[in-house]
Design an enzyme around this catalytic site. Structure first.
Site, PDB file in Angstrom:
ATOM      1  CE  LYS A 298      36.487  72.145   9.490  1.00 20.32           C
ATOM      2  NZ  LYS A 298      36.571  73.419   8.745  1.00 20.32           N
ATOM      3  NE  ARG A 372      44.900  79.880   9.959  1.00 20.87           N
ATOM      4  CZ  ARG A 372      44.135  80.705   9.248  1.00 20.87           C
ATOM      5  NH1 ARG A 372      44.117  82.004   9.514  1.00 20.87           N
ATOM      6  NH2 ARG A 372      43.392  80.237   8.273  1.00 20.87           N
TER       7      ARG A 372
HETATM    8  N1  BES Z   1      40.811  72.062   7.346  1.00 20.69           N
HETATM    9  C1  BES Z   1      40.157  73.298   7.151  1.00 20.69           C
HETATM   10  C2  BES Z   1      40.187  73.772   5.700  1.00 20.69           C
HETATM   11  C3  BES Z   1      39.548  72.890   4.661  1.00 20.69           C
HETATM   12  C4  BES Z   1      38.286  73.170   4.209  1.00 20.69           C
HETATM   13  C5  BES Z   1      40.231  71.855   4.062  1.00 20.69           C
HETATM   14  C6  BES Z   1      37.703  72.405   3.225  1.00 20.69           C
HETATM   15  C7  BES Z   1      39.654  71.075   3.068  1.00 20.69           C
HETATM   16  C8  BES Z   1      38.394  71.353   2.648  1.00 20.69           C
HETATM   17  C9  BES Z   1      40.790  74.367   8.015  1.00 20.69           C
HETATM   18  O1  BES Z   1      41.298  73.945   9.235  1.00 20.69           O
HETATM   19  C10 BES Z   1      39.756  75.395   8.305  1.00 20.69           C
HETATM   20  O2  BES Z   1      38.811  75.069   8.972  1.00 20.69           O
HETATM   21  N2  BES Z   1      39.953  76.609   7.808  1.00 20.69           N
HETATM   22  C11 BES Z   1      39.039  77.681   8.038  1.00 20.69           C
HETATM   23  C12 BES Z   1      39.850  78.901   8.406  1.00 20.69           C
HETATM   24  C13 BES Z   1      39.014  80.053   8.914  1.00 20.69           C
HETATM   25  C14 BES Z   1      38.393  79.705  10.245  1.00 20.69           C
HETATM   26  C15 BES Z   1      39.898  81.261   9.043  1.00 20.69           C
HETATM   27  C16 BES Z   1      38.245  77.912   6.755  1.00 20.69           C
HETATM   28  O3  BES Z   1      38.795  77.772   5.669  1.00 20.69           O
HETATM   29  O4  BES Z   1      37.067  78.214   6.869  1.00 20.69           O
HETATM   30 MN    MN Z   2      39.811  73.948  10.753  1.00 20.74          MN
END
Ligand code: BES
Ligand code: MN
Ligand code: ZN
Length: 524
Positions: A298, A372
């Site tokens: 990230k 997931r």
């Molecule tokens: N934990 C994150 C989602 C999240 C983002 C929670 C902001 C709280 C605040 C999750 O694991 C994630 O990184 N999701 C990705 C999925 C994508 C790679 C398909 C996302 O939302 O970008």
């Molecule tokens: Mn994630």
């Protein structure tokens, strides 16, 4: 009735007493009282009585439009000897016809917080019932007080005092909920006790969510769950790395692979209907104690918020505590898939293919879509091995749901529309509001892989729906399932403080999970 706020988890020594007594705010002697006022009408009831003692000061503020009594508007002042209570908080409720349970919850929190700011330690308020069931309103009032006064100050030392001119040290020591009539005492006491249990559970979830990931690893989270389970008589076990390998939980293990901190599939079981041990419902939480994104790292901005990526798991543990204390006649199993998502020498990588415990294969195209994956094995375990139905899962799953719904509602995704309806109704009651999202089969196409049964990320468009479809693919046939994407609703990041909702990880959907278990017990 005594609240030991957080003490059972050794996170804070703060204590607060919550009492129910016969009396009225105008006559109550202490540090402060809260009165509520409806918009566009003259004062009545407790507010009118208090106003008479104040020579009409509140009514004058209304007449001059200095105070509108709109919902969310409130102020507080010193009564200068005009009343037995030293301080008064006046809270606007908005228009009478719009009054509902969640406004009672918020009003109690706003008033109590205003009085705390003015230095009060012992405060009182009456239950505003207008059109509501007395027990429901009393419960909501207690929830609002307990949640509203929550603060996470574990890591403040005395060094903070001279640095910040702030009110953060004043602590409310007792809250008295006043009823006008002794005949109401039993009803209100029982309701306040329920509200206390729910509010405390919610605060437990907040405490876990706030705890940073260097202090809260998957094993630490499991220890908190174990301690709670032992205290409340729940069956408890952990599926550790070795046992997860035996069970073939390859999706769960894949995520955990890059971290020095081993994973834990945490299981808590409440047996409220021991004659039907083959039946029960499941509550499942995403328990990523830190989500760096893994090899699909990230960006730096806001990454600190990913200490709260175990918020669904925190709510699950907290809900199990409240369920154990409220004792519904139903079997409930709580499962938290706890792991840390890190880029390490051994981390899973894009292109890798994992095999989940139900045998399905997964091509990894983004290691940041890890929630997931851990949930795939958790829902398979819940619905296949433990044969639970219905199962709910709560997860900070996608940024996409924040784009869609913001912080005010969680997204609901389900294979059973009736569950969506139930969750909608529960949300309107608890204030943890939900909104059903579509799950047309076309959305599943985004998860088509050239190499395995599914890939784990469907890309940007409809991201929260494709994420939900991924989890749904691991639910055993015949089991009812609903997924709550709480990435926005849990209030991480930019989420603001409002009423009883704190600025950061707010404990949602703890009370929804509990209310769901209570309703399922009654529906049988
Ligand atoms: N934990 C994150 C989602 C999240 C983002 C929670 C902001 C709280 C605040 C999750 O694991 C994630 O990184 N999701 C990705 C999925 C994508 C790679 C398909 C996302 O939302 O970008
Ligand atoms: Mn994630
Ligand atoms: Zn995540």
């Amino acid at each position: 009735m005594t609240i030991l706020r957080n003490t059972s988890y050794n996170f804070s020594e703060e204590q607060m007493e919550l009492k129910v007594e016969v009396g009225t705010p105008a006559q109550w002697r202490g540090d402060g009282i809260v009165v509520t006022v409806f918009q566009n009408e003259s004062l009545s009831g407790d507010a009118a009585q208090v106003d008479r003692a104040l020579n009409g000061a509140i009514q004058r503020a209304l007449d001059s439009k200095e105070f509108s009594a709109r919902y969310t508007i409130h102020y507080a002042f010193y009564s200068m000897g005009a009343l037995p209570a030293a301080r008064v908080a006046v809270v606007g409720l908005g228009k009478r016809e719009k009054f509902k349970l969640d406004r009672a919850r918020r009003a109690a929190a706003d008033g109590a917080k205003d009085l705390r700011k003015l230095g009060a330690k012992h405060i009182a308020l009456a239950v505003t019932t207008d059109g509501l069931d007395l027990a429901d309103a009393a419960q909501a009032t207690a929830e609002g007080i307990v949640m509203g006064l929550f603060r996470f100050q574990k890591y403040y030392t005395e060094a903070a005092d001279p640095l910040w001119e702030d009110d953060f040290r004043n602590q409310i020591e007792s809250v008295t909920i006043l009823v006008p009539d002794a005949a109401q005492l039993d009803t209100v006491r029982a309701a306040v006790e329920r509200g206390r249990i729910l509010g405390e559970a919610n605060n437990f979830a907040r405490t876990l969510a706030n705890e940073p990931s260097n202090h809260l690893t998957p094993l630490h989270l499991a220890e908190h769950a174990r301690e709670m389970s032992e205290k409340n008589g729940l069956e408890f076990y952990v599926i550790d790395r070795a046992k997860a390998q035996e069970k073939g939980m390859g999706a769960f293990l894949g995520v955990a692979q890059g971290s020095q901190n081993p994973p834990a599939m945490i299981v808590m079981r409440y047996w409220g209907d021991a004659e039907h041990k083959d039946k029960g419902i499941g509550l499942i939480g995403k328990g990523i104690t830190f989500d760096s994104g893994g090899i699909s790292l990230k960006p730096a901005d806001g990454m600190e918020n990913m200490k709260g990526d175990m918020s669904g798991g925190a709510a699950t543990i907290a809900a199990m505590q409240a369920i154990a204390q409220l004792k519904p006649k139903i079997n409930v199993t709580g499962i938290v898939a706890a792991a840390e998502n890190m880029p390490g020498g051994n981390a899973f990588k894009p292109g890798d293919i994992l095999r989940a415990m139900n045998g399905m294969t997964i091509e990894i195209n983004n290691t940041d879509a890890e929630g997931r994956l851990v949930l795939a094995d958790a829902v398979a375990y819940a619905t296949k091995d433990l044969k639970l139905s219905p199962v709910l899962d709560a997860a900070t799953l996608t940024g996409a749901v924040v784009v869609a719904l913001g912080v005010y509602r969680a997204g609901v995704f389900t294979n059973d529309d009736e569950l969506a309806e139930t969750l909608y109704e529960i949300g309107e009651k608890t204030g943890e509001k939900n909104w059903q999202m579509p799950m047309d089969e076309e959305y599943l196409l985004a998860l088509r892989s050239d190499w395995a049964d599914l890939k784990n990320s469907g890309g940007r468009s409809a991201g929260s729906i494709t994420g939900a479809w991924f989890i749904r693919s691991f639910v055993e046939k015949g089991a009812k399932w609903a997924h709550l994407d709480i990435a926005g609703a849990v209030n991480l990041g930019d989420g603001k403080e409002r009423g009883y909702i704190n600025k950061w990880g707010n404990g949602t959907p703890t009370r929804t999970f509990v209310e769901f278990a209570l309703q399922q017990a009654n529906a049988k």
